[in-house]
Design a protein around this motif. Structure first.
Motif, short mmCIF file in Angstrom:
data_model
loop_
_atom_site.label_atom_id
_atom_site.label_comp_id
_atom_site.label_asym_id
_atom_site.label_seq_id
_atom_site.Cartn_x
_atom_site.Cartn_y
_atom_site.Cartn_z
N GLU A 1 0.95 -1.04 -0.07
CA GLU A 1 0.00 0.16 -0.01
C GLU A 1 0.85 1.27 0.11
OE1 GLU A 1 -2.84 2.27 3.27
OE2 GLU A 1 -3.02 -0.09 3.04
N ALA A 2 0.73 2.15 -0.84
CA ALA A 2 1.38 3.31 -0.94
C ALA A 2 0.63 4.41 -1.17
CB ALA A 2 2.68 3.13 -2.11
N TRP A 3 0.92 5.68 -1.02
CA TRP A 3 0.01 6.97 -1.05
C TRP A 3 1.16 8.12 -0.97
CZ3 TRP A 3 -4.74 6.22 -1.88
CH2 TRP A 3 -5.40 4.86 -1.29
N TYR A 4 1.18 8.75 -1.99
CA TYR A 4 2.44 9.65 -2.22
C TYR A 4 1.77 10.86 -3.23
CZ TYR A 4 3.53 7.38 -6.50
OH TYR A 4 3.57 6.60 -7.83
N GLY A 5 2.45 11.94 -2.84
CA GLY A 5 2.16 13.13 -3.58
C GLY A 5 3.08 14.19 -3.70
N GLU A 6 2.67 15.19 -4.70
CA GLU A 6 4.00 16.18 -4.78
C GLU A 6 3.03 17.41 -5.18
OE1 GLU A 6 6.50 14.84 -8.00
OE2 GLU A 6 5.29 15.50 -9.39
N ALA A 7 3.63 18.59 -4.97
CA ALA A 7 3.11 20.00 -5.28
C ALA A 7 4.18 20.65 -5.85
CB ALA A 7 2.46 20.59 -4.18
N VAL A 8 4.11 21.19 -7.14
CA VAL A 8 5.07 21.78 -7.99
C VAL A 8 4.65 23.24 -8.07
CG1 VAL A 8 6.68 21.97 -9.94
CG2 VAL A 8 6.02 19.61 -8.93
N TRP A 9 5.60 24.23 -7.40
CA TRP A 9 5.15 25.72 -7.71
C TRP A 9 6.36 26.13 -8.39
CZ3 TRP A 9 4.79 29.43 -2.71
CH2 TRP A 9 4.35 30.48 -3.37
N THR A 10 5.92 26.86 -9.59
CA THR A 10 7.00 27.63 -10.39
C THR A 10 6.97 29.07 -9.88
OG1 THR A 10 6.65 25.95 -12.23
CG2 THR A 10 7.70 28.04 -12.79
N LEU A 11 8.04 29.57 -9.18
CA LEU A 11 8.24 30.93 -8.94
C LEU A 11 9.09 31.54 -9.98
CD1 LEU A 11 8.69 30.44 -4.98
CD2 LEU A 11 6.67 31.12 -6.43
N PRO A 12 8.98 32.83 -9.81
CA PRO A 12 9.97 33.80 -11.00
C PRO A 12 11.39 33.37 -10.62
CG PRO A 12 8.25 35.23 -10.05
CD PRO A 12 7.99 33.90 -9.28
N TRP A 13 11.87 33.07 -9.30
CA TRP A 13 13.16 32.77 -8.99
C TRP A 13 13.66 31.53 -8.93
CZ3 TRP A 13 9.56 34.78 -5.82
CH2 TRP A 13 9.15 35.90 -5.67
N PHE A 14 12.76 30.51 -8.85
CA PHE A 14 13.24 29.19 -8.94
C PHE A 14 12.00 28.18 -8.84
CE2 PHE A 14 13.61 31.16 -4.41
CZ PHE A 14 12.74 30.61 -3.70
N ASP A 15 11.93 26.99 -8.76
CA ASP A 15 10.98 26.18 -8.69
C ASP A 15 10.89 25.30 -7.43
OD1 ASP A 15 10.10 26.73 -11.34
OD2 ASP A 15 10.99 24.68 -12.06
N VAL A 16 9.70 25.30 -6.70
CA VAL A 16 9.62 24.49 -5.45
C VAL A 16 8.83 23.28 -5.53
CG1 VAL A 16 8.78 24.78 -3.01
CG2 VAL A 16 9.69 26.88 -4.06
N LYS A 17 9.26 22.40 -5.01
CA LYS A 17 8.71 21.04 -5.01
C LYS A 17 8.46 20.36 -3.60
CE LYS A 17 9.64 17.85 -8.31
NZ LYS A 17 10.37 16.68 -8.94
N LEU A 18 7.14 20.05 -3.26
CA LEU A 18 6.84 19.43 -2.00
C LEU A 18 6.55 17.90 -2.35
CD1 LEU A 18 6.91 19.43 1.18
CD2 LEU A 18 4.48 20.22 0.58
N LEU A 19 7.15 17.00 -1.62
CA LEU A 19 6.83 15.53 -1.90
C LEU A 19 6.65 14.78 -0.51
CD1 LEU A 19 9.67 15.95 -4.03
CD2 LEU A 19 8.49 14.05 -4.89
N GLY A 20 5.84 14.04 -0.39
CA GLY A 20 5.42 13.17 0.73
C GLY A 20 4.94 11.79 0.39
N SER A 21 5.25 10.95 1.29
CA SER A 21 4.69 9.59 0.94
C SER A 21 4.52 8.57 2.30
CB SER A 21 5.72 8.75 -0.01
OG SER A 21 6.91 8.70 0.84
N HIS A 22 3.61 7.68 2.19
CA HIS A 22 3.28 6.82 3.14
C HIS A 22 3.32 5.36 2.49
CE1 HIS A 22 1.78 4.57 6.52
NE2 HIS A 22 0.97 3.85 5.75
#
Length: 807
Positions: free
Chosen positions: A331-352
């Motif tokens: 059983e696996a649950w995971y997600g990511e959020a990718v936010w593109t900013l003018p200066w750099f990209d931000v990625k948040l990942l989490g998983s179980h």
């Protein structure tokens, strides 16, 4: 047209400019430079198939069926950003979905005969992966593999074979050598990254089905649909059922259960704005069958001979008294959020991630004698991860000459046996008549608990980990032909032995119970690489990198306190080049490397450790090697459909300081735990076994692979004929390098003939595997009872259908 936020503008990193060849580079540069003059075949004009991942977290846009004969431009994310395979100063083997389907690769273990230097074997239902001679016999949850496996950027460390099948895949990247800076803990041998198909803005669907010998039925389906302008979902499912190619002879009517795997993956992608995309994934899967718990004692030890265990020589016949079995739920649950900013990209990942293996039964003695059975009621592993990642983009400071990535990573895990067990003598040994005849005074010492009817020891061994790390890596384009990459990762990890108890079935309380233990270690893993581009299609590089493998404890302990296993550290030096020559009709990549390993973690199995692996540190080891990968279009103009790929790996892998090794006596076959003590020269003291100078286990000196395919256009489609060849020079299963533990060289030949009906995008393939009917082992398992073998399948012939259709 409806607005879509799914496909950002691709980032490209072209190499341009020239460096006058120096004396060191002159030979190679002249060859490459002769092919680099402007012409109709120049890079900008060449008809190359683009197999590009726009981002590592975005859908891949590519042709459903690549044109025959073209050398593909593959975009990889080995450095956490999009780059051409030929521009990354790392030795990488990459496979697109088209290549995976053509060769029938549906899981990680199928890569074992496609990637030289990658040794994949099985041990009682566990996957053991060695890459460049670095690996671990990960028989228990207390030791994770040395080759890290990632699914869509999320760490999947389980050694159970079932979770290696993930349905429809987009591509696979195999990164050779320690990847400690960007991939962190437990990547001392390398990393394998799998990328699944993600939801996209256009409807998409595909199915694959195959049927082969032993009633081997495989089915796979993938559907992706847009639910709104900025919302899309996809579902991938797979099912596999196969009769066992072994038969069971246990004096009764029992049969081996079939191998059955099934699972599904659901993904949802939401892009509420042009700059933000969120993807959520859920994965459920179950495997049931026997895997390599089907093994036969082919060389009984002295103990096995005393128990009248015969040396079994019948091929594909299991003579177990207990029916092998294994069931695994994932059983696996995971997600990511990718936010593109003018200066750099931000990625948040989490998983179980949670995996539980149960109904695990392994006939430990490998015979019809009811001597010993090993198994587990629950062998589980639970992992939670979180990662915050920052990546430079076109708007970042100095983006025209500097690319960087940095991040923070957290992991928390728990796993072990709850319980595992070792049953001795089974139902043959009934202690009631013996113990029932004892005087009342002696029986009183046993308490009021019911008397056991067999010697079954239950082991409860649980271990946990909590890890924090921070990393950063940057590449500076010092000139248009010279790049410098530098980075490092600092990590701190606490390992906790939560519980280590031994119980005797039928008697209350623990026979042995060890107090919990805890240790904290820290590590810094740097990487430095320099690459030079003397001509457009040639890159030379040199690198220095380190990797770190977590410390651990032995979780199954009977009479000795739990051993603390020191963390493993690998330092690697590598030089190599990557080239596209002769108007890109020849791609040749070569790497030469040396790796030095401290506190190499290795495993050992014996009755005194409860039948499971205990780990120990093998001191120091050294691995030197040469690898190459080549793709050749022999006649690019006259016959562009003819493609030859070659790969090879030479490894000189030895233990340089392993003076206190455990193993098996070559005369009796019984296990020994070596302990040099304080005075190894004392003849009356403990026996010391020195394995220094021996070859590292599961590491052939040479392994190679070749694939030849011919594609011919016909009316309404094309026909492809392909042959795949793999050679393994042989290796030892035990560090003591005993003759009884050597796997002789073997060859595997697979072939396929397929027809693509272009109007329907339907491909029909007839395939054959192991056409030479080679006898080699998937597993070899040494115990105090002797050596147990599991042979690889014999010849397999089948039919496969692939149908890709789009809305």
């Amino acid at each position: 047209m409806a607005r879509s936020h799914f496909l950002p503008t691709p980032t490209r990193h072209p190499r341009s400019g020239r460096l006058p060849a120096t004396a060191v580079l002159l030979g190679i540069a002249m060859v490459a430079g002769a092919q680099d003059a402007p012409s109709a075949g120049d890079a900008d004009e060449l008809d190359v198939i683009a197999v590009e991942t726009l981002r590592d977290d975005a859908p891949v846009e590519q042709a459903a069926t690549p044109a025959p004969g073209a050398i593909e431009t593959i975009i990889v994310t080995a450095q956490k950003r999009e780059q051409s395979l030929q521009e990354v100063p790392i030795a990488i083997s990459a496979f697109t979905d088209f290549q995976l389907d053509a060769r029938g690769i549906v899981s990680v273990k199928d890569l074992g005969t496609a990637v030289p230097g990658l040794q994949f074997s099985d041990l009682a239902g566990y996957n053991l992966i060695y890459l460049r001679g670095v690996g671990t016999d990960a028989f228990v949850p207390s030791a994770e593999p040395s080759v890290a496996t990632y699914l869509d950027g999320v760490y999947f460390p389980s050694a159970h074979n079932m979770v290696q099948s993930f349905g429809a895949l987009e591509r696979i990247e195999v990164l050779r050598g320690p990847q400690g800076t960007l991939f962190g803990r437990n990547s001392t041998g390398g990393a394998i990254s799998l990328f699944t198909r993600a939801p996209g803005p256009e409807p998409e669907a595909s199915v694959q089905a195959s049927y082969a010998r032993f009633d081997d039925l495989k089915a796979r389906a993938h559907v992706s649909v847009p639910l709104a302008d900025t919302v899309a979902a996809s579902f991938s499912g797979f099912y596999h059922r196969e009769d066992n190619y072994y038969t069971l002879d246990n004096g009764g009517t029992d049969e081996l259960p079939p191998e059955i795997g099934r699972g599904g993956r659901l993904r949802l992608s939401v892009a509420p704005t042009d700059d933000l995309r969120i993807t959520l994934t859920g994965l459920l899967a179950r495997y049931s069958g026997t895997s390599t718990t089907t093994s036969v004692n082919t060389a009984p030890s002295l103990l096995g001979q005393l128990l009248l265990i015969p040396a079994e020589t019948r091929e594909y016949v299991v003579t177990a008294d207990s029916t092998p079995s294994l069931t695994t739920d994932t059983e696996a649950w995971y997600g990511e959020a990718v936010w593109t900013l003018p200066w750099f990209d931000v990625k948040l990942l989490g998983s179980h991630y949670f995996i539980d293996a149960y109904d695990y039964v392994y006939d430990y003695d490998g015979s019809q004698r009811p001597a010993a059975t090993y198994g587990a009621e629950s062998d589980y592993q639970q992992i939670r991860t979180g990662e915050l990642q920052f990546t430079s983009n076109d708007g970042s400071f100095a983006s025209h000459w500097l690319q960087w990535v940095a991040g923070l990573y957290y992991l928390r895990s728990e796993g072990g046996y709850d319980p595992g067990y070792l049953s001795l003598a089974g139902s043959v040994l009934n202690l009631e008549p013996v113990l029932g005849g004892l005087p009342d005074a002696l029986r009183g010492l046993l308490g009021a608990a019911p008397l056991p009817t067999q010697l079954r020891f239950n082991f409860i061994g649980l271990i946990g980990a909590e890890s924090y790390s921070g990393y950063a890596q940057a590449t500076a384009n010092l000139t248009d032909w010279l790049n410098l990459t530098a980075g490092g990762r600092y990590q701190e990890e606490t390992r906790t032995l939560i519980r280590s108890d031994v119980e005797l079935e039928g008697i209350d309380g623990s026979l042995v119970s060890f107090a919990p233990r805890e240790s904290t270690v820290s590590n810094f893993s740097p990487r430095v690489a320099i690459d030079v581009t003397p001509t457009r299609n040639l890159m030379l590089y040199a690198s220095f990198s380190q990797g770190f493998k977590s410390a651990t404890y032995n979780i199954i302990n009977i009479y000795l306190p739990p051993d603390y296993i020191e963390p493993e550290e690998v330092t690697s030096y590598e030089i190599g080049f990557k080239s596209d020559l002769f108007d890109r009709s020849l791609r040749l990549n070569v790497a030469v490397f040396e790796s030095e390993i401290e506190n190499l973690q290795t495993g050992f199995v014996s009755l005194t450790s409860g039948g499971a692996i205990n780990f120990e540190n093998a001191g120091e080891a050294r691995i030197r090697g040469v690898e190459f990968d080549a793709t050749v279009l022999p006649m690019p103009q006259r016959n562009p459909g003819l493609v030859l790929t070659l790969g090879g790996s030479w490894l000189d892998a030895i233990y340089t300081d392993y003076r206190n090794g455990s193993g098996y006596d070559e005369d009796t076959g019984l296990s020994f735990r070596s302990d040099c003590g304080d005075d190894p020269d004392n003849p009356s003291g403990p026996r010391c076994r020195d394995f220094s100078g021996n070859r590292i286990v599961r590491t052939p000196e040479f392994s190679g692979a070749a694939s030849l395919s011919q594609t011919v256009d016909v009316r309404s489609g094309s026909v492809e004929v392909g042959v795949d060849y793999y050679y393994n020079g042989g290796f030892f299963y035990l560090a003591q390098n005993s003759e009884n533990s050597f796997e002789s060289s073997y060859r595997v030949v697979n072939a396929r003939v397929s027809y693509l009906h272009a109007p329907w995008n339907l491909r029909v393939t007839v395939f054959g595997e192991n056409l030479l009917d080679e006898r080699y082992r998937l597993a070899q398992f040494h115990t105090d009872f002797g050596r147990a073998d599991t042979l690889a399948p014999p010849v397999v012939v089948g039919l496969r259908l692939n149908w890709d259709f789009f809305g």
